[in-house]
Motif scaffolding. Structure first.
Motif, mmCIF file in Angstrom:
data_model
loop_
_atom_site.group_PDB
_atom_site.id
_atom_site.type_symbol
_atom_site.label_atom_id
_atom_site.label_comp_id
_atom_site.label_asym_id
_atom_site.label_seq_id
_atom_site.Cartn_x
_atom_site.Cartn_y
_atom_site.Cartn_z
ATOM 1 N N GLY A 17 0.766 -1.141 0.089
ATOM 2 C CA GLY A 17 0.086 -0.055 -0.054
ATOM 3 C C GLY A 17 0.860 1.174 0.221
ATOM 4 N N VAL A 18 1.933 1.404 -0.777
ATOM 5 C CA VAL A 18 2.829 2.344 -0.798
ATOM 6 C C VAL A 18 2.079 3.617 -1.421
ATOM 7 C CG1 VAL A 18 4.797 3.389 -2.125
ATOM 8 C CG2 VAL A 18 4.881 1.142 -1.202
ATOM 9 N N SER A 19 2.298 4.790 -0.619
ATOM 10 C CA SER A 19 1.750 5.953 -0.900
ATOM 11 C C SER A 19 2.515 6.900 -0.943
ATOM 12 C CB SER A 19 0.568 6.371 0.318
ATOM 13 O OG SER A 19 1.192 6.550 1.536
ATOM 14 N N GLN A 20 2.206 8.240 -1.062
ATOM 15 C CA GLN A 20 3.016 9.277 -1.138
ATOM 16 C C GLN A 20 3.481 9.871 0.153
ATOM 17 O OE1 GLN A 20 1.053 12.324 -3.541
ATOM 18 N NE2 GLN A 20 1.625 11.261 -5.586
ATOM 19 N N SER A 21 3.081 9.477 1.128
ATOM 20 C CA SER A 21 3.441 9.894 2.607
ATOM 21 C C SER A 21 4.456 9.006 2.918
ATOM 22 C CB SER A 21 2.180 9.710 3.323
ATOM 23 O OG SER A 21 1.774 8.462 3.411
ATOM 24 N N ASP A 22 4.901 8.077 2.288
ATOM 25 C CA ASP A 22 5.935 6.985 2.980
ATOM 26 C C ASP A 22 7.154 7.443 2.075
ATOM 27 O OD1 ASP A 22 4.005 5.124 3.915
ATOM 28 O OD2 ASP A 22 3.785 4.181 1.919
ATOM 29 N N ARG A 23 8.324 7.179 2.775
ATOM 30 C CA ARG A 23 9.677 7.268 2.667
ATOM 31 C C ARG A 23 10.170 5.909 1.943
ATOM 32 N NH1 ARG A 23 14.818 10.005 4.762
ATOM 33 N NH2 ARG A 23 15.883 10.395 2.648
ATOM 34 N N LEU A 24 10.894 5.970 0.932
ATOM 35 C CA LEU A 24 10.971 4.825 0.227
ATOM 36 C C LEU A 24 12.808 4.826 0.110
ATOM 37 C CD1 LEU A 24 8.491 4.562 -2.493
ATOM 38 C CD2 LEU A 24 8.338 3.677 -0.377
ATOM 39 N N ILE A 25 12.991 3.760 0.674
ATOM 40 C CA ILE A 25 14.581 3.771 0.536
ATOM 41 C C ILE A 25 15.256 2.450 0.011
ATOM 42 C CG2 ILE A 25 16.853 3.218 2.051
ATOM 43 C CD1 ILE A 25 15.588 4.770 4.278
ATOM 44 N N PHE A 26 15.600 2.642 -1.323
ATOM 45 C CA PHE A 26 15.984 1.472 -2.065
ATOM 46 C C PHE A 26 17.524 1.153 -1.934
ATOM 47 C CE2 PHE A 26 12.347 3.281 -4.095
ATOM 48 C CZ PHE A 26 11.423 2.231 -4.552
ATOM 49 N N LEU A 27 17.777 -0.238 -1.713
ATOM 50 C CA LEU A 27 19.009 -0.787 -1.314
ATOM 51 C C LEU A 27 20.203 -0.839 -2.556
ATOM 52 C CD1 LEU A 27 18.345 -2.628 1.656
ATOM 53 C CD2 LEU A 27 19.372 -0.682 1.777
ATOM 54 N N GLY A 28 19.489 -0.890 -3.608
ATOM 55 C CA GLY A 28 20.505 -0.895 -4.783
ATOM 56 C C GLY A 28 20.440 -2.109 -5.697
#
Length: 244
Positions: A27-38
């Motif tokens: 349920g990813v939304s624009q209020s979430d911080r998304l950290i992608f590990l590469g």
């Protein structure tokens, strides 16, 4: 009331279809911080589409993109055109095929994306995020070799080798683990130890659940530790081998 979450995402390896599914599950939304590990590329056939998706996602969401070793390898090839046999054997072939269909403007845009990747991030709660590891006992700010951040495997090996009864206040507890409350990494698939969910050893969380091989792609809420997973990524790409 909308609650902001910090979500950490494991190695994608061009599995865009799995990424879309697991983001929907979370349920990813624009209020979430998304950290992608590469490790956004080198695995399945949708390398260009995956990076395009991430570039577009950054326009609407709060994203942080870390550098993986495969991202650097692919970027080097795009910049120089030089063959790297080891890279080609470990997922590079699929990226080459994908980029052969891309136009010049897309490639230039992707090179800018790769160049903007960061080696590590420390948040306000003293959590560290990086693709692979570090070796300096004083912490990441004192690391001598930046490539360690996206190539090292000794951090995870160290965490796995610790006796669970060894507490942080013990004189022999590894000093480099003491600098951070938690450390989130990818790079070394947990499938190597027979697991398909994110694994914790000491204060290190490994988020690489084998998306490049036969495992799923995973997202974790760093506060609640709730986990969402895609279907095994290979099921989205029938007839492909990934890095198997």
């Amino acid at each position: 009331m909308i609650t902001s979450r910090t979500l950490v995402i494991g190695d994608i390896h061009a599995g865009l279809k799995a990424l879309e599914q697991v983001m929907h599950k979370a349920g990813v939304s624009q209020s979430d911080r998304l950290i992608f590990l590469g490790d956004y590329v080198d695995g399945w056939s949708t390398a260009v589409e995956t990076v395009d998706f991430l570039i577009e996602l950054e326009q609407t969401h709060n994203c942080l993109f870390l550098r993986g070793n495969h991202d650097e390898l692919c970027s080097n090839w795009l910049l120089t055109g030089e063959d790297n046999p080891m890279w080609l054997q470990h997922g590079g072939v699929s990226s080459v095929r994908s980029y052969k269909k891309a136009d010049t403007s897309t490639i230039e845009k992707h090179i800018r994306f790769y160049n903007a990747l960061i080696n590590y991030h420390k948040d306000s709660d003293n959590r560290l995020y990086l693709h692979a590891g570090f070796t300096n006992v004083k912490g990441v700010e004192h690391e001598y070799f930046p490539k360690t951040f996206y190539w090292d495997r000794t951090l995870w090996e160290l965490a796995l080798s610790l006796n669970p009864s060894l507490q942080e206040d013990h004189e022999h507890f590894p000093k480099r683990l003491l600098h951070y409350n938690e450390i989130f990494i990818g790079h070394t698939p947990v499938t190597r130890i027979g697991k398909i969910t994110p694994q914790k050893a000491a204060n290190v969380w490994n988020m690489d659940t084998g998306a490049a091989f036969l495992g799923p792609l995973s997202i974790m809420d760093v506060h609640s530790k709730e986990i969402w997973q895609s279907d095994p990524v290979h099921t989205f790409y029938p007839g492909e081998k990934g890095r198997n």
